[in-house]
Design a protein around this motif. Structure first.
Motif, mmCIF file in Angstrom:
data_model
loop_
_atom_site.group_PDB
_atom_site.id
_atom_site.type_symbol
_atom_site.label_atom_id
_atom_site.label_comp_id
_atom_site.label_asym_id
_atom_site.label_seq_id
_atom_site.Cartn_x
_atom_site.Cartn_y
_atom_site.Cartn_z
ATOM 1 N N MET A 1 34.464 44.108 45.797
ATOM 2 C CA MET A 1 33.751 43.481 46.907
ATOM 3 C C MET A 1 34.744 42.879 47.899
ATOM 4 O O MET A 1 35.844 42.489 47.524
ATOM 5 C CB MET A 1 32.838 42.364 46.386
ATOM 6 N N SER A 2 34.305 42.731 49.146
ATOM 7 C CA SER A 2 35.122 42.006 50.118
ATOM 8 C C SER A 2 35.112 40.523 49.762
ATOM 9 O O SER A 2 34.225 40.055 49.037
ATOM 10 C CB SER A 2 34.549 42.202 51.528
ATOM 11 N N GLN A 3 36.077 39.793 50.267
ATOM 12 C CA GLN A 3 36.130 38.351 50.022
ATOM 13 C C GLN A 3 34.845 37.679 50.508
ATOM 14 O O GLN A 3 34.308 36.792 49.846
ATOM 15 C CB GLN A 3 37.353 37.723 50.712
ATOM 16 N N GLU A 4 34.342 38.118 51.648
ATOM 17 C CA GLU A 4 33.105 37.549 52.194
ATOM 18 C C GLU A 4 31.933 37.745 51.232
ATOM 19 O O GLU A 4 31.148 36.821 51.000
ATOM 20 C CB GLU A 4 32.787 38.191 53.547
ATOM 21 N N ARG B 1 41.253 39.284 42.391
ATOM 22 C CA ARG B 1 41.172 37.917 42.924
ATOM 23 C C ARG B 1 41.906 36.974 41.991
ATOM 24 O O ARG B 1 41.999 37.207 40.787
ATOM 25 C CB ARG B 1 39.715 37.464 43.015
ATOM 26 N N HIS C 1 36.498 42.521 42.325
ATOM 27 C CA HIS C 1 37.645 43.298 42.811
ATOM 28 C C HIS C 1 37.243 44.490 43.679
ATOM 29 O O HIS C 1 38.098 45.072 44.339
ATOM 30 C CB HIS C 1 38.558 43.729 41.656
ATOM 31 N N GLN D 1 43.226 48.339 46.604
ATOM 32 C CA GLN D 1 43.481 47.995 47.998
ATOM 33 C C GLN D 1 43.733 49.241 48.841
ATOM 34 O O GLN D 1 43.270 49.322 49.978
ATOM 35 C CB GLN D 1 44.642 47.010 48.086
ATOM 36 N N GLY E 1 40.603 50.711 49.930
ATOM 37 C CA GLY E 1 39.770 49.895 50.802
ATOM 38 C C GLY E 1 38.902 48.877 50.095
ATOM 39 O O GLY E 1 38.009 48.286 50.707
ATOM 40 N N TYR E 2 39.137 48.658 48.812
ATOM 41 C CA TYR E 2 38.380 47.642 48.075
ATOM 42 C C TYR E 2 39.093 46.294 48.170
ATOM 43 O O TYR E 2 40.235 46.214 48.600
ATOM 44 C CB TYR E 2 38.213 48.062 46.611
ATOM 45 N N GLY E 3 38.420 45.261 47.716
ATOM 46 C CA GLY E 3 38.947 43.905 47.833
ATOM 47 C C GLY E 3 40.190 43.634 47.010
ATOM 48 O O GLY E 3 41.044 42.852 47.410
#
Length: 172
Positions: free
Chosen positions: A112-115, A167, A110, A159, A162-164
């Protein structure tokens, strides 16, 4: 133990609150594990607590350099003299750091970026033995639904920072 007894940067209330529940879930599943890599050890509280209860397990912590002092602090507090020093490892930045039969990661997807989440899973798949185990703990959604109002609020806060964000378990 309360955060008043520990340096504030080395103490996480949520990790302290859920360490026993995590141990209860991991203990029966880690009986045959020998070498575990923890990705994103954070303060190291989970690692120290579980490693103390499972002395047969070589628990290798990893995180960004800024967090290794906290991990070392908890290893010392729990008198884990046989556990290795934490590795400076960041998904997507560093090469896979450690040969293991088990991976544990908590509260990472949560933030980390999706990538990076996809890279983490790809790296695990590339470096895992055929019967390797993966344990991924954290807040998730199920079919885009939150399990609680507090998880929805937490997701929105992440969000906004600026976090992911949370998920979907199906996505992972």
């Amino acid at each position: 133990m309360t955060n008043k007894q520990h340096p504030p940067a080395f103490f996480n209330r949520a990790a302290d609150n859920n360490k026993q529940a995590i141990l209860e879930q991991l203990k029966p599943r880690l009986q045959d594990a020998r070498r575990l890599l923890e990705i994103g050890s954070g303060t190291g509280q989970h690692a120290a607590y579980v490693a103390k209860a499972l002395p047969h397990l070589y628990w290798q912590c990893s995180d960004q350099q800024a967090d290794t002092a906290a991990i070392e602090y908890w290893q010392k507090q729990m008198e884990l003299t046989e556990q290795p020093q934490p590795l400076n490892y960041q998904v997507g930045k560093d090469n896979w750091p450690f040969a293991c039969d088990t991976v544990y990661t908590a509260n990472t997807a949560h933030i980390m970026s999706q990538e990076l989440v996809e890279l983490m899973y790809l790296d695990i798949g590339k470096h895992f033995p055929p019967k390797g185990q993966l344990f991924h703990y954290g807040p998730f959604r199920l079919a885009s639904e939150y399990s609680s109002e507090s998880n929805r609020e937490f997701d929105l806060m992440l969000q906004a920072q600026g976090y992911g964000g949370l998920r979907d378990i199906e996505q992972l």
